[in-house]
Design an enzyme around this catalytic site. Structure first.
Site, PDB file in Angstrom:
ATOM      1  CG  PHE A 386      -1.615  -1.310   1.460  1.00  0.00           C
ATOM      2  CD1 PHE A 386      -2.270  -1.987   0.435  1.00  0.00           C
ATOM      3  CD2 PHE A 386      -1.558  -1.915   2.702  1.00  0.00           C
ATOM      4  CE1 PHE A 386      -2.864  -3.220   0.657  1.00  0.00           C
ATOM      5  CE2 PHE A 386      -2.144  -3.143   2.941  1.00  0.00           C
ATOM      6  CZ  PHE A 386      -2.800  -3.799   1.911  1.00  0.00           C
ATOM      7  CB  CYS A 387       2.238   3.570  -1.557  1.00  0.00           C
ATOM      8  SG  CYS A 387       2.156   3.207  -3.316  1.00  0.00           S
ATOM      9  CB  ALA A 388       2.439   2.566   3.847  1.00  0.00           C
TER      10      ALA A 388
END
Length: 464
Positions: A386-388
């Site tokens: 999740f781009c995290a």
């Protein structure tokens, strides 16, 4: 957690009970009647449960844009009627966004392409000797832009109070005479948990630092008041706020924006350009928001953001928050009934959150599970990091999942995948989509997938 957001969450829970069973209806969104095929045969109405990536556009926004489209014209550059009309619409949209965010009179609203673009703009205008403080829990849009600054990455806190204490310690150890900036999310794009923004802002200011709020996941789910939260800037994306892709906002203090070179050099940013006797050129840049809006702006994108702001305000944010909390409760109750499911959380099960929930399922690769939800139930969720990446790895304890029958590796070659499943929803989500999701999770865990799957170009897909 922020007192204002905490109060809103508590009020939402109370309102949920008061409104039941006469509940607020979901807002009309595009794609609500789209049907998709199932690998097991037949079709079903698509359940879009990936709002944290991109929320469907509101029908109201689409209608407003369609009504404006025949009057499309370039802004700030024409004497013709359509150009004048478009210019008025563009600047009125700026005022609408400022009102939606409860900005201070001296704040500027700069239109960008997205939250990522907004934070990169801010990174480009901060003073050269600025120190930046960012929690490892941030989305990459907040974590990565500060390449020209001295950055301190703070460890993931496990309570809101710990978040504030961690920031205070870090700020106390810095050079107190140089500029500093704190970047923090309002609601996690992984866990949905609300962060103590107001308290973090107070801590930043007490130590002579400024703070920017990444509101990409907060603004679509809760009212955001720049004044009440005490933040210096706020950034968000139109495509999270029920508007089409390609537009975003950076709103807040004007001084650093006015003092820096334009983010992009070109027409619109320049107020006056003249030749010098030596053959060069002298440029006088705008001091308004136009300084960082060079080129022909995305007028339709800007108007769509303003339309979404008006639609959410007119629908009554308290009612929307209340209804969303009902959906959050239903999903969490349903997942809690499945022992194999582990919901990811930083602050604990009781932490207030928006309609974003990530989880893992024992015995399942997350990509396999998400593929089965889509192919066999017509449910769109997201799997991965999740781009995290640092946050998800922290929440999963850096322990890779078993590969299972089908997996899309996120790790380095030779390593097992390390990812999760995220379900997210909002103002346009029908009750049936949530109920279908809960039922599907229970059936997949109990009975397994009905179809065979394989990995193709890094994605888990039905075998044909």
């Amino acid at each position: 957690m922020s007192a204002s957001l905490n109060a809103a969450a508590a009020a939402a829970t109370a309102t949920t009970t008061a409104q039941d069973p006469a509940r607020t209806e979901p807002l009309a969104v595009l794609g609500r009647d789209v049907t998709v095929p199932l690998v097991t045969g037949g079709e079903v109405t698509y359940a879009a449960l990936d709002y944290a990536a991109s929320a469907p556009a509101l029908q109201r926004v689409w209608d407003d844009v369609a009504a404006y489209a025949p009057y499309y014209g370039s802004v700030h550059r024409g004497a013709g009627y359509l150009s004048q009309l478009s210019t008025d619409l563009f600047e009125q949209s700026r005022a609408t966004v400022a009102e939606f965010l409860d900005c201070r009179p001296s704040d500027q609203v700069v239109f960008t392409r997205s939250t990522t673009d907004s934070l990169n703009l801010l990174a480009a205008v901060i003073p050269a000797d600025c120190q930046v403080f960012v929690f490892e829990t941030e989305h990459h849009a907040s974590l990565l832009p500060w390449t020209n600054a001295q950055v301190s990455y703070l460890n993931a806190p496990r309570t809101p109070d710990e978040a504030v204490a961690t920031l205070e310690r870090a700020l106390a150890d810095r050079d107190p005479y140089g500029p500093a900036l704190v970047c923090v999310t309002g609601a996690s794009n992984v866990t949905g948990e609300l962060w103590p923004v107001k308290e973090l802002a107070a801590a930043a200011h007490a130590h002579g630092a400024r703070i920017v709020l990444d509101a990409a996941q907060l603004a679509p789910h809760h009212p955001v008041s720049v004044r009440d939260l005490g933040v210096d800037w706020v950034a968000f994306s139109g495509h999270k706020l029920y508007a089409p892709f390609g537009s975003g906002v950076l709103a807040g203090r004007a001084d650093w924006l006015q003092q820096a070179e334009p983010y992009l050099a070109g027409g619109g940013a320049s107020r006056k350009v003249s030749r010098r006797e030596d053959g060069g050129v002298d440029v006088e840049w705008h001091t308004t928001a136009a300084r960082h809006e060079a080129g022909s702006p995305n007028v339709i994108g800007v108007y769509s953001i303003a339309s979404a702001c008006r639609a959410l305000t007119e629908a009554g944010f308290e009612n929307l928050v209340a209804r969303e909390q009902q959906l959050v409760a239903r999903v969490r109750e349903g997942l809690a009934e499945v022992p194999a499911v582990r919901v990811l959380s930083l602050f604990g099960d009781d932490a207030p959150r928006v309609g974003v929930i990530s989880f893992v399922v024992d015995g399942w690769n997350s990509s396999h599970f998400a593929a089965a939800l889509s192919a066999e139930y017509g449910i769109g969720v997201r799997d991965g990091l999740f781009c995290a990446h640092p946050l998800v790895r922290t929440l999963l304890g850096n322990e890779p999942q078993a590969q299972g029958e089908c997996g899309a590796p996120e790790a380095a070659p030779g390593e097992r995948s390390l990812n999760a499943i995220r379900v997210s929803f909002g103002a346009g989500t029908p009750d049936e989509h949530v109920e279908r999701f809960v039922r599907a999770v229970k059936e997949l865990v109990a009975d397994g997938a009905k179809w065979q799957y394989r990995t193709e170009e890094g994605r888990c897909v039905p075998a044909v």
